[in-house]
Design a protein around this motif. Structure first.
Motif, PDB file in Angstrom:
ATOM      1  N   LYS A 219       0.834  -1.208   0.000  1.00  0.00           N
ATOM      2  CA  LYS A 219       0.000   0.000   0.000  1.00  0.00           C
ATOM      3  C   LYS A 219       0.872   1.263   0.000  1.00  0.00           C
ATOM      4  O   LYS A 219       0.620   2.200  -0.755  1.00  0.00           O
TER       5      LYS A 219
ATOM      6  N   THR B 296       2.550   1.572  -3.457  1.00  0.00           N
ATOM      7  CA  THR B 296       1.560   1.912  -4.486  1.00  0.00           C
ATOM      8  C   THR B 296       1.165   3.373  -4.395  1.00  0.00           C
ATOM      9  O   THR B 296       1.082   4.081  -5.405  1.00  0.00           O
TER      10      THR B 296
ATOM     11  N   CYS C  85      -3.813  -1.838  -4.374  1.00  0.00           N
ATOM     12  CA  CYS C  85      -2.444  -2.341  -4.453  1.00  0.00           C
ATOM     13  C   CYS C  85      -2.451  -3.824  -4.815  1.00  0.00           C
ATOM     14  O   CYS C  85      -3.390  -4.547  -4.492  1.00  0.00           O
TER      15      CYS C  85
END
Length: 133
Positions: A52, A55, A113
């Protein structure tokens, strides 16, 4: 390829080697281990948080956003794991001069993600074989 090798025949810790990077995985003290590294569940959970964060960074850079800091906190509720429910909550903290629209776009990117998708939308097939040494 990832290799996992026991460090010491008398201990529980294992060396994990990934593309030349190394870290230690172990069991928890509650499991009778020396706590020399995160346990496999923690590594699994950390993969989600790292994905996460990376991303969001990639998306912000691509869009020219003024993102300065990223912190992702992952918390686990494994109380129903044996019933087939494993809950992870990710809290995303973003620093920088970002508009409300940019923050919303970054949150949406975090929700997409690749590891999130692997954990929720993909069937993973695992084959385990025994190799003679």
């Amino acid at each position: 390829m990832i290799t996992v090798t026991r460090i010491d025949a008398s201990g529980t810790a294992h060396r994990v080697l990934v593309r030349g990077h190394e870290f230690v995985a172990d069991m928890t003290p509650a499991e009778g281990a020396d706590n020399e590294g995160p346990d496999p569940h923690e590594i699994y959970d950390a993969a989600l948080g790292a994905c996460k964060a990376l991303t969001v960074l990639w998306f912000a850079q691509r869009k020219g956003m003024a993102l300065e800091d990223i912190e992702v906190v992952v918390t686990r509720d494994a109380s129903r794991e044996r019933e087939g429910v494993y809950r992870l909550r990710t809290a995303l903290m973003l620093g920088g001069n970002l508009s409300a629209e940019e923050r919303a776009a970054l949150l949406a990117a975090a929700e997409k993600c690749p590891v999130h998708k692997l954990m929720t939308a993909v069937t993973t097939e695992i084959e385990t074989v025994l190799v003679e040494v």
